[in-house]
Design a protein around this motif. Structure first.
Motif, PDB file in Angstrom:
ATOM      1  N   ALA A 212     -15.066  10.639  16.839  1.00 41.66           N
ATOM      2  CA  ALA A 212     -15.585  10.942  15.506  1.00 41.66           C
ATOM      3  C   ALA A 212     -15.634  12.449  15.260  1.00 41.66           C
ATOM      4  N   VAL A 213     -16.062  13.212  16.254  1.00 38.35           N
ATOM      5  CA  VAL A 213     -16.122  14.673  16.119  1.00 38.35           C
ATOM      6  C   VAL A 213     -14.709  15.233  15.963  1.00 38.35           C
TER       7      VAL A 213
ATOM      8  N   LYS B 217     -12.483  30.775  17.192  1.00 34.75           N
ATOM      9  CA  LYS B 217     -13.595  29.922  16.754  1.00 34.75           C
ATOM     10  C   LYS B 217     -13.136  28.582  16.179  1.00 34.75           C
ATOM     11  N   VAL B 218     -11.954  28.576  15.566  1.00 34.77           N
ATOM     12  CA  VAL B 218     -11.464  27.371  14.873  1.00 34.77           C
ATOM     13  C   VAL B 218      -9.977  27.178  15.178  1.00 34.77           C
TER      14      VAL B 218
ATOM     15  N   ASP C 130      -9.652  16.447  24.129  1.00 33.65           N
ATOM     16  CA  ASP C 130      -9.999  17.390  25.200  1.00 33.65           C
ATOM     17  C   ASP C 130     -10.005  18.835  24.711  1.00 33.65           C
ATOM     18  N   ASP C 131      -9.269  19.131  23.653  1.00 34.89           N
ATOM     19  CA  ASP C 131      -9.230  20.483  23.104  1.00 34.89           C
ATOM     20  C   ASP C 131     -10.567  20.879  22.466  1.00 34.89           C
ATOM     21  N   MET C 132     -11.441  19.925  22.241  1.00 33.60           N
ATOM     22  CA  MET C 132     -12.736  20.184  21.603  1.00 33.60           C
ATOM     23  C   MET C 132     -13.769  20.712  22.606  1.00 33.60           C
ATOM     24  N   GLN C 133     -13.462  20.640  23.898  1.00 32.29           N
ATOM     25  CA  GLN C 133     -14.433  20.965  24.946  1.00 32.29           C
ATOM     26  C   GLN C 133     -15.076  22.340  24.782  1.00 32.29           C
ATOM     27  N   ASP C 134     -14.324  23.325  24.353  1.00 29.37           N
ATOM     28  CA  ASP C 134     -14.879  24.671  24.214  1.00 29.37           C
ATOM     29  C   ASP C 134     -15.357  24.981  22.798  1.00 29.37           C
ATOM     30  N   LEU C 135     -15.326  23.980  21.916  1.00 30.67           N
ATOM     31  CA  LEU C 135     -15.707  24.192  20.520  1.00 30.67           C
ATOM     32  C   LEU C 135     -17.065  23.604  20.172  1.00 30.67           C
TER      33      LEU C 135
END
Length: 160
Positions: free
Chosen positions: A70-71, A94-95, A102-107
């Motif tokens: 969902a995120v 930042k974006v 998996d690319d969301m891990q640092d965001l």
């Protein structure tokens, strides 16, 4: 501050809200974050809240996966809008453009899990409160109702 050992939530402390600790693996990271059990006007923890937390505990990996998807979807739908609020150099950090969950891990960074006080009887709601590099002021909130993501938006959907 009042403390108690709860059969469902473990060790809880009350200082305006019932809080404990929750461990979860989400976005490839193991977190130990505050667990907040929302109550109003000194009310006790409801059976719906207990059931919501029990179900969450039994299905943490499934719920985590649903929240991650969902995120990721929310981010993909709004990435261009978020990128416009940063200059080009910062936007890449930042974006960034992402291609996989998996690319969301640092965001996104999980800050809190909240067992919501439901407004509808029988509703089992768990909230996930994230800090987000792409929205440092408002972060991100995910409301899971009866095991399915109901809403993804800024954190304020879960605060209060």
């Amino acid at each position: 501050m009042i403390g108690k050992s709860d059969k469902d939530f473990g060790q809880l402390h009350f200082d305006g809200a019932w809080t404990g600790i929750c461990e979860i693996l989400i976005f490839g990271r193991a977190y130990e974050v505050p667990l907040v059990v929302q109550t109003f006007d000194g009310a006790s923890i409801s059976e719906d809240q207990r059931l919501a937390f029990r179900e969450f505990n039994l299905n943490k990996s499934t719920v985590s996966s649903v929240v991650e998807k969902a995120v990721f979807s929310y981010y993909l739908c709004r990435v261009d809008e978020y990128r416009e609020s940063f200059d080009a150099d910062k936007a890449e950090i930042k974006v960034p453009k992402v291609h996989a969950i998996d690319d969301m891990q640092d965001l996104v960074f999980l800050r809190c899990i909240k067992v919501m006080s439901p407004f509808d009887a029988g509703s089992r709601q768990i909230g996930f409160i994230f800090d987000a590099t792409f929205d440092p002021q408002l972060g991100l909130g995910v409301l899971v109702t009866n095991g399915s993501v109901e809403t993804v938006d800024t954190q304020d959907i879960l605060l209060g």
